[in-house]
Design an enzyme around this catalytic site. Structure first.
Site, PDB file in Angstrom:
ATOM      1  N   ASN A   9      -0.960   1.879   0.919  1.00  0.00           N
ATOM      2  CA  ASN A   9       0.170   0.958   0.987  1.00  0.00           C
ATOM      3  C   ASN A   9       1.154   1.337   2.109  1.00  0.00           C
ATOM      4  O   ASN A   9       1.890   2.318   1.997  1.00  0.00           O
ATOM      5  CB  ASN A   9       0.874   0.989  -0.382  1.00  0.00           C
ATOM      6  CG  ASN A   9       2.003  -0.007  -0.474  1.00  0.00           C
ATOM      7  OD1 ASN A   9       2.524  -0.457   0.536  1.00  0.00           O
ATOM      8  ND2 ASN A   9       2.395  -0.335  -1.694  1.00  0.00           N
ATOM      9  N   PRO A  10       1.199   0.552   3.204  1.00  0.00           N
ATOM     10  CA  PRO A  10       2.091   0.896   4.324  1.00  0.00           C
ATOM     11  C   PRO A  10       3.581   0.818   3.963  1.00  0.00           C
ATOM     12  O   PRO A  10       4.410   1.469   4.594  1.00  0.00           O
ATOM     13  CB  PRO A  10       1.732  -0.136   5.394  1.00  0.00           C
ATOM     14  CG  PRO A  10       0.912  -1.175   4.741  1.00  0.00           C
ATOM     15  CD  PRO A  10       0.393  -0.644   3.452  1.00  0.00           C
ATOM     16  N   LYS A  12       4.912   1.935   1.111  1.00  0.00           N
ATOM     17  CA  LYS A  12       5.244   3.261   0.559  1.00  0.00           C
ATOM     18  C   LYS A  12       5.360   4.273   1.698  1.00  0.00           C
ATOM     19  O   LYS A  12       6.229   5.127   1.684  1.00  0.00           O
ATOM     20  CB  LYS A  12       4.149   3.722  -0.414  1.00  0.00           C
ATOM     21  CG  LYS A  12       4.232   3.071  -1.780  1.00  0.00           C
ATOM     22  CD  LYS A  12       3.305   3.775  -2.759  1.00  0.00           C
ATOM     23  CE  LYS A  12       3.332   3.077  -4.111  1.00  0.00           C
ATOM     24  NZ  LYS A  12       2.398   3.661  -5.072  1.00  0.00           N
ATOM     25  N   ASP A  69       3.495   7.584  -8.303  1.00  0.00           N
ATOM     26  CA  ASP A  69       3.064   6.587  -9.273  1.00  0.00           C
ATOM     27  C   ASP A  69       4.333   6.066  -9.929  1.00  0.00           C
ATOM     28  O   ASP A  69       5.228   6.833 -10.266  1.00  0.00           O
ATOM     29  CB  ASP A  69       2.129   7.193 -10.308  1.00  0.00           C
ATOM     30  CG  ASP A  69       1.390   6.105 -11.067  1.00  0.00           C
ATOM     31  OD1 ASP A  69       0.697   5.300 -10.427  1.00  0.00           O
ATOM     32  OD2 ASP A  69       1.517   6.031 -12.308  1.00  0.00           O
ATOM     33  N   PHE A 151       9.637  -6.310  -3.925  1.00  0.00           N
ATOM     34  CA  PHE A 151       8.283  -6.645  -4.374  1.00  0.00           C
ATOM     35  C   PHE A 151       8.230  -6.464  -5.892  1.00  0.00           C
ATOM     36  O   PHE A 151       9.233  -6.117  -6.532  1.00  0.00           O
ATOM     37  CB  PHE A 151       7.249  -5.742  -3.682  1.00  0.00           C
ATOM     38  CG  PHE A 151       7.308  -4.297  -4.127  1.00  0.00           C
ATOM     39  CD1 PHE A 151       8.299  -3.444  -3.671  1.00  0.00           C
ATOM     40  CD2 PHE A 151       6.376  -3.789  -5.036  1.00  0.00           C
ATOM     41  CE1 PHE A 151       8.369  -2.125  -4.105  1.00  0.00           C
ATOM     42  CE2 PHE A 151       6.434  -2.466  -5.473  1.00  0.00           C
ATOM     43  CZ  PHE A 151       7.438  -1.638  -5.002  1.00  0.00           C
ATOM     44  N   ASP A 154      10.998  -6.739  -8.939  1.00  0.00           N
ATOM     45  CA  ASP A 154      12.369  -6.696  -8.394  1.00  0.00           C
ATOM     46  C   ASP A 154      13.223  -7.930  -8.743  1.00  0.00           C
ATOM     47  O   ASP A 154      14.396  -7.782  -9.097  1.00  0.00           O
ATOM     48  CB  ASP A 154      12.331  -6.528  -6.863  1.00  0.00           C
ATOM     49  CG  ASP A 154      12.149  -5.069  -6.460  1.00  0.00           C
ATOM     50  OD1 ASP A 154      12.233  -4.189  -7.331  1.00  0.00           O
ATOM     51  OD2 ASP A 154      11.915  -4.818  -5.258  1.00  0.00           O
ATOM     52  N   HIS A 179      14.535   4.328  -8.440  1.00  0.00           N
ATOM     53  CA  HIS A 179      13.666   5.374  -8.994  1.00  0.00           C
ATOM     54  C   HIS A 179      12.951   6.139  -7.871  1.00  0.00           C
ATOM     55  O   HIS A 179      12.884   7.350  -7.880  1.00  0.00           O
ATOM     56  CB  HIS A 179      12.657   4.725  -9.940  1.00  0.00           C
ATOM     57  CG  HIS A 179      11.962   3.522  -9.378  1.00  0.00           C
ATOM     58  ND1 HIS A 179      12.650   2.488  -8.781  1.00  0.00           N
ATOM     59  CD2 HIS A 179      10.641   3.194  -9.261  1.00  0.00           C
ATOM     60  CE1 HIS A 179      11.781   1.588  -8.350  1.00  0.00           C
ATOM     61  NE2 HIS A 179      10.563   1.983  -8.634  1.00  0.00           N
ATOM     62  N   ARG A 180      12.432   5.396  -6.861  1.00  0.00           N
ATOM     63  CA  ARG A 180      11.676   6.044  -5.784  1.00  0.00           C
ATOM     64  C   ARG A 180      12.597   6.875  -4.896  1.00  0.00           C
ATOM     65  O   ARG A 180      12.263   7.988  -4.510  1.00  0.00           O
ATOM     66  CB  ARG A 180      10.918   4.994  -4.968  1.00  0.00           C
ATOM     67  CG  ARG A 180       9.819   5.576  -4.097  1.00  0.00           C
ATOM     68  CD  ARG A 180       8.879   4.511  -3.545  1.00  0.00           C
ATOM     69  NE  ARG A 180       8.127   3.873  -4.610  1.00  0.00           N
ATOM     70  CZ  ARG A 180       8.411   2.656  -5.118  1.00  0.00           C
ATOM     71  NH1 ARG A 180       9.407   1.955  -4.643  1.00  0.00           N
ATOM     72  NH2 ARG A 180       7.703   2.155  -6.092  1.00  0.00           N
TER      73      ARG A 180
HETATM   74  P1  IMP Z   1       1.695   2.011  -8.252  1.00  0.00           P
HETATM   75  O1  IMP Z   1       2.787   3.029  -8.303  1.00  0.00           O
HETATM   76  O2  IMP Z   1       1.259   1.717  -6.848  1.00  0.00           O
HETATM   77  O3  IMP Z   1       0.569   2.345  -9.182  1.00  0.00           O
HETATM   78  O4  IMP Z   1       2.244   0.595  -8.744  1.00  0.00           O
HETATM   79  C1  IMP Z   1       3.342   0.482  -9.566  1.00  0.00           C
HETATM   80  C2  IMP Z   1       3.631  -0.963  -9.958  1.00  0.00           C
HETATM   81  O5  IMP Z   1       4.895  -0.917 -10.632  1.00  0.00           O
HETATM   82  C3  IMP Z   1       3.816  -1.935  -8.796  1.00  0.00           C
HETATM   83  O6  IMP Z   1       2.652  -2.666  -8.544  1.00  0.00           O
HETATM   84  C4  IMP Z   1       4.930  -2.851  -9.294  1.00  0.00           C
HETATM   85  O7  IMP Z   1       4.381  -3.849 -10.107  1.00  0.00           O
HETATM   86  C5  IMP Z   1       5.761  -1.922 -10.165  1.00  0.00           C
HETATM   87  N1  IMP Z   1       6.844  -1.286  -9.377  1.00  0.00           N
HETATM   88  C6  IMP Z   1       6.957   0.017  -9.023  1.00  0.00           C
HETATM   89  N2  IMP Z   1       8.061   0.221  -8.294  1.00  0.00           N
HETATM   90  C7  IMP Z   1       8.641  -0.982  -8.159  1.00  0.00           C
HETATM   91  C8  IMP Z   1       9.826  -1.415  -7.481  1.00  0.00           C
HETATM   92  O8  IMP Z   1      10.556  -0.670  -6.815  1.00  0.00           O
HETATM   93  N3  IMP Z   1      10.096  -2.719  -7.601  1.00  0.00           N
HETATM   94  C9  IMP Z   1       9.336  -3.610  -8.289  1.00  0.00           C
HETATM   95  N4  IMP Z   1       8.215  -3.260  -8.916  1.00  0.00           N
HETATM   96  C10 IMP Z   1       7.864  -1.955  -8.854  1.00  0.00           C
END
Ligand code: IMP
Length: 197
Positions: A9-10, A12, A69, A151, A154, A179-180
């Site tokens: 995922n670019p 991230k 994750d 995305f 959100d 969170h991130r």
């Molecule tokens: P993964 O961490 O790539 O396995 O995916 C986590 C999933 O959680 C994403 O596909 C979104 O559906 C949701 N998600 C995680 N972080 C966010 C965010 O910052 N905004 C909106 N959805 C999120």
């Protein structure tokens, strides 16, 4: 030092590269170092899944690897969609998963729609060391989407501290409290502690 991001995922990559640059760390996608591993996310926690991804890419590349994750935990749904956020309802698009969430919460009244985004980060070094960090952000699930940015979930995630949804917030505004963003800043501190001892 170069770190391989265990992700295709670019988006991230962009978020992480920006913050980790201050540690002198260059982050590259696994595709840039000729690695393509499909890791089954069989963990029951965000940390377990991040560790599975980081370990697999570290072993495949022989380089330090970092993975995150993340997902949404809704209290009225006993923490769902949680670690299944990306595959909620086995639906393929963000819009479909968000509509599914709103449907599941149709009978949940205002005041009982609390939720949080959670993000776990794990970095595996080839010498066996592992660095872990986690961050979360509290909010409420609206009854209908608002905003065009971001995305995933959100547009329905309202953050009282911002008085807007994540999809109404700018990128910098979101990562200051997301969170991130929080997990990454905790990771930066943990990295400094681990690599200086
Ligand atoms: P993964 O961490 O790539 O396995 O995916 C986590 C999933 O959680 C994403 O596909 C979104 O559906 C949701 N998600 C995680 N972080 C966010 C965010 O910052 N905004 C909106 N959805 C999120």
């Amino acid at each position: 030092m170069r770190l391989v991001l265990a992700s295709k995922n670019p988006h991230k990559l962009r978020e992480m590269a920006h913050i980790l640059k201050e540690l002198g760390l260059e982050v590259v996608l696994e595709s840039e170092v000729g690695v393509d591993v499909d890791v089954e996310e069989t963990g029951t926690t965000f940390l377990e899944n991040a560790a599975l991804k980081a370990r697999a890419v570290m072993e495949a590349s022989g380089m330090a690897a970092i993975a995150d994750d993340s997902g949404l935990a809704v209290d009225a749904l006993d923490g769902a969609p949680g670690v299944y956020s990306a595959r909620y309802g086995s639906l393929k698009s963000d819009e479909a998963r968000t509509a599914h969430l709103l449907e599941a919460m149709a009978d949940v009244p205002a005041g009982k729609r609390s939720a949080r985004f959670v993000c776990a980060i794990v970095c595996c070094l080839p010498d066996g060391r592992e660095i872990r960090a986690q961050g979360s952000c509290e909010g409420e699930i609206l009854f209908s989407p608002r905003g065009e940015n971001g995305f995933g979930y959100d547009p329905v995630f309202y953050v009282p501290q911002l008085q807007k949804t994540f999809a109404e917030a700018g990128e910098g505004e979101k990562s200051a409290i997301s969170h991130r963003g929080r997990a990454l800043r905790e990771f930066v501190n943990a990295w400094k502690e681990t690599t200086t001892c």
